[in-house]
Design an enzyme around this catalytic site. Structure first.
Site, PDB file in Angstrom:
ATOM      1  N   LYS A 125      64.985  59.765  71.703  1.00 53.16           N
ATOM      2  CA  LYS A 125      64.828  58.374  71.268  1.00 53.16           C
ATOM      3  C   LYS A 125      66.202  57.726  71.208  1.00 53.16           C
ATOM      4  O   LYS A 125      67.088  58.184  70.491  1.00 53.16           O
ATOM      5  CB  LYS A 125      64.160  58.329  69.893  1.00 53.16           C
ATOM      6  CG  LYS A 125      64.068  56.903  69.334  1.00 53.16           C
ATOM      7  CD  LYS A 125      63.182  56.842  68.104  1.00 53.16           C
ATOM      8  CE  LYS A 125      63.151  55.437  67.533  1.00 53.16           C
ATOM      9  NZ  LYS A 125      62.239  55.329  66.391  1.00 53.16           N
ATOM     10  N   ARG A 138      60.345  45.799  64.712  1.00 45.67           N
ATOM     11  CA  ARG A 138      60.914  45.656  63.370  1.00 45.67           C
ATOM     12  C   ARG A 138      60.457  44.354  62.733  1.00 45.67           C
ATOM     13  O   ARG A 138      60.337  44.276  61.499  1.00 45.67           O
ATOM     14  CB  ARG A 138      62.438  45.776  63.428  1.00 45.67           C
ATOM     15  CG  ARG A 138      62.870  47.188  63.845  1.00 45.67           C
ATOM     16  CD  ARG A 138      64.376  47.316  64.043  1.00 45.67           C
ATOM     17  NE  ARG A 138      64.733  48.618  64.616  1.00 45.67           N
ATOM     18  CZ  ARG A 138      65.935  48.913  65.100  1.00 45.67           C
ATOM     19  NH1 ARG A 138      66.897  48.009  65.079  1.00 45.67           N
ATOM     20  NH2 ARG A 138      66.172  50.108  65.604  1.00 45.67           N
ATOM     21  N   LYS A 186      71.280  52.012  64.139  1.00 43.55           N
ATOM     22  CA  LYS A 186      70.783  53.380  63.969  1.00 43.55           C
ATOM     23  C   LYS A 186      71.541  54.372  64.861  1.00 43.55           C
ATOM     24  O   LYS A 186      71.031  55.423  65.217  1.00 43.55           O
ATOM     25  CB  LYS A 186      69.276  53.405  64.237  1.00 43.55           C
ATOM     26  CG  LYS A 186      68.483  52.503  63.281  1.00 43.55           C
ATOM     27  CD  LYS A 186      66.976  52.725  63.386  1.00 43.55           C
ATOM     28  CE  LYS A 186      66.236  51.919  62.319  1.00 43.55           C
ATOM     29  NZ  LYS A 186      64.766  52.156  62.351  1.00 43.55           N
ATOM     30  N   LYS A 204      61.835  57.517  74.712  1.00 38.49           N
ATOM     31  CA  LYS A 204      61.653  56.161  74.214  1.00 38.49           C
ATOM     32  C   LYS A 204      62.977  55.419  74.233  1.00 38.49           C
ATOM     33  O   LYS A 204      63.982  55.998  73.829  1.00 38.49           O
ATOM     34  CB  LYS A 204      61.135  56.270  72.777  1.00 38.49           C
ATOM     35  CG  LYS A 204      60.893  54.965  72.090  1.00 38.49           C
ATOM     36  CD  LYS A 204      60.544  55.230  70.643  1.00 38.49           C
ATOM     37  CE  LYS A 204      60.361  53.910  69.941  1.00 38.49           C
ATOM     38  NZ  LYS A 204      60.169  54.085  68.525  1.00 38.49           N
ATOM     39  N   SER A 243      58.121  47.786  72.010  1.00 36.61           N
ATOM     40  CA  SER A 243      57.791  46.393  71.689  1.00 36.61           C
ATOM     41  C   SER A 243      58.591  45.377  72.512  1.00 36.61           C
ATOM     42  O   SER A 243      58.043  44.372  72.971  1.00 36.61           O
ATOM     43  CB  SER A 243      58.012  46.151  70.197  1.00 36.61           C
ATOM     44  OG  SER A 243      59.350  46.447  69.830  1.00 36.61           O
TER      45      SER A 243
HETATM   46  C1  PBG Z   1      60.510  53.749  63.359  1.00 36.40           C
HETATM   47  C2  PBG Z   1      60.049  53.399  64.711  1.00 36.40           C
HETATM   48  C3  PBG Z   1      60.559  52.413  65.547  1.00 36.40           C
HETATM   49  C4  PBG Z   1      59.743  52.350  66.655  1.00 36.40           C
HETATM   50  C5  PBG Z   1      58.768  53.336  66.505  1.00 36.40           C
HETATM   51  N1  PBG Z   1      58.982  53.992  65.301  1.00 36.40           N
HETATM   52  C6  PBG Z   1      61.687  51.456  65.330  1.00 36.40           C
HETATM   53  C7  PBG Z   1      63.034  51.992  65.143  1.00 36.40           C
HETATM   54  O1  PBG Z   1      63.336  53.153  65.388  1.00 36.40           O
HETATM   55  O2  PBG Z   1      63.859  51.180  64.696  1.00 36.40           O
HETATM   56  C8  PBG Z   1      59.878  51.362  67.780  1.00 36.40           C
HETATM   57  C9  PBG Z   1      58.640  51.042  68.521  1.00 36.40           C
HETATM   58  C10 PBG Z   1      58.686  49.790  69.322  1.00 36.40           C
HETATM   59  O3  PBG Z   1      59.710  49.090  69.426  1.00 36.40           O
HETATM   60  O4  PBG Z   1      57.642  49.469  69.883  1.00 36.40           O
HETATM   61  N2  PBG Z   1      61.158  54.919  63.166  1.00 36.40           N
END
Ligand code: PBG
Length: 329
Positions: free
Chosen positions: A196, A206, A223, A254, A280
């Protein structure tokens, strides 16, 4: 003799193209993300994700039934946690009567055969919007992993089939697997967000959960100390192999489209199912371009999900799942 092989021959008719097509999209490819909120009769459109909604539990029932009727058989649950229930350590995440736990039961109740996966992460529960517990301005690893293991057990006890840790702490897959085994939850699977990346494509998500990292002097606003650097490739394989060794049943890359090279690397390197999350921001980009009339929504959507599968995805997590299945059925 010129030319012995004419590649265009196999492209002459649509029947022939269908016959020789290598990558076919079916409803079985998809994992559908669902956003859940408290309340009754709530179906809130997410501003940066047109035609995607947050549902209260009563309307979640309808949505799940309609997914099932379309042949979509797996969901990934996310909850929007009320502000007053947020803290640094995610206390509310362990509430056996919390929103996630009730959402799991709601889905299983209306649709017992639906595969239910849950997001295991602190950020929706964190006042700071981070995926880890914060101590002295740092996201601390091992206590966070231990907490995520408790959260996983709580989801599994509520009826989740799979837990999906999305945090990127080191060692959390092993910690979670051991906790599940200790509780006798031997059939609860783990889908690890193993590669990720620290991506700007998560913005709309978010917004959906109101979970963006807050701007404080002593806490990083991004992050990058736990999610991966998008310049790195070999690190993705290392992360993924470690998660498999720690007990992950399914691994994930991801985001999706910008990372299809990584998807193929991982597909070639591992022997467990590979999931890809088309996130997203990827959804938002296409919706926005289509709204402006600049792209053909359905054609681009099919090209995108097919490319993700062609790159090596066995499972596609996508906000387009319903749109795709309606289009191809
Ligand atoms: C939270 C999480 C995130 C997503 C899935 N689980 C956001 C992040 O890591 O800030 C993102 C999914 C998306 O953007 O569709 N841990």
């Amino acid at each position: 003799m010129f030319p012995l092989r004419r590649n265009r021959r196999l492209r002459t008719t649509s029947a022939l193209r269908a016959l020789v097509r290598e990558t076919i999209i079916t409803p079985n490819d998809f994992l559908v993300p669902l956003f859940v909120v408290e309340g009754k009769g709530v179906k809130d459109e997410i501003a940066s994700m047109p035609n995607y909604f947050r549902y209260s539990l009563d309307l979640l029932e309808h949505e799940v039934k309609s997914l099932w009727a379309l042949g979509l058989k797996s969901v990934l649950l996310f909850v929007k946690v009320p502000d007053n229930l947020k803290d640094n350590i995610g206390t509310e995440a362990l509430n056996q009567d919390g929103l996630m736990q009730r959402a799991i039961k709601t889905v299983k109740n209306v649709c017992p055969d639906m595969l239910v996966m849950t997001d295991v992460a602190l950020d929706p529960y964190s006042v700071y919007g981070h995926d880890g517990i914060i101590e002295n301005g740092e996201i601390i690893n091992d206590d966070t992993a231990a907490f995520l293991a408790e959260m996983s057990v709580s989801h599994a006890k509520a009826g989740a089939d799979f837990v999906a840790p999305s945090d990127m702490m080191d060692g959390r897959i092993l910690t979670i697997r051991e906790a599940l085994e200790n509780e006798g939850l031997i059939n609860t699977g783990i889908m690890s967000y193993s590669a990720k990346y620290a991506s700007a494509f998560y913005g709309p998500f978010r917004d959906a959960l109101d979970s963006a990292p807050v701007d404080l002097i002593d806490i990083p606003k991004d992050k990058k100390t736990y999610q991966m650097d998008f310049g790195n490739r070999f690190e993705a394989i290392r992360e993924t192999e470690m998660d498999i060794n720690e007990g992950a049943d399914i691994v994930m890359v991801k985001p999706g489209l910008c990372y299809l090279d990584i998807v193929r690397d991982i597909k070639n390197a591992v022997e467990v199912p590979v999931a890809v999350y088309q996130v997203s921001g990827e959804y938002a980009m296409l919706k926005a371009a289509a709204e402006k009339g600049w792209l053909d929504h359905d054609a681009v959507m099919m090209e995108q999900v097919t490319s993700i599968k062609r790159a090596g995805a066995d499972i596609i997590g996508s906000y387009f799942a319903k749109d795709v299945v309606k289009l191809i059925s």
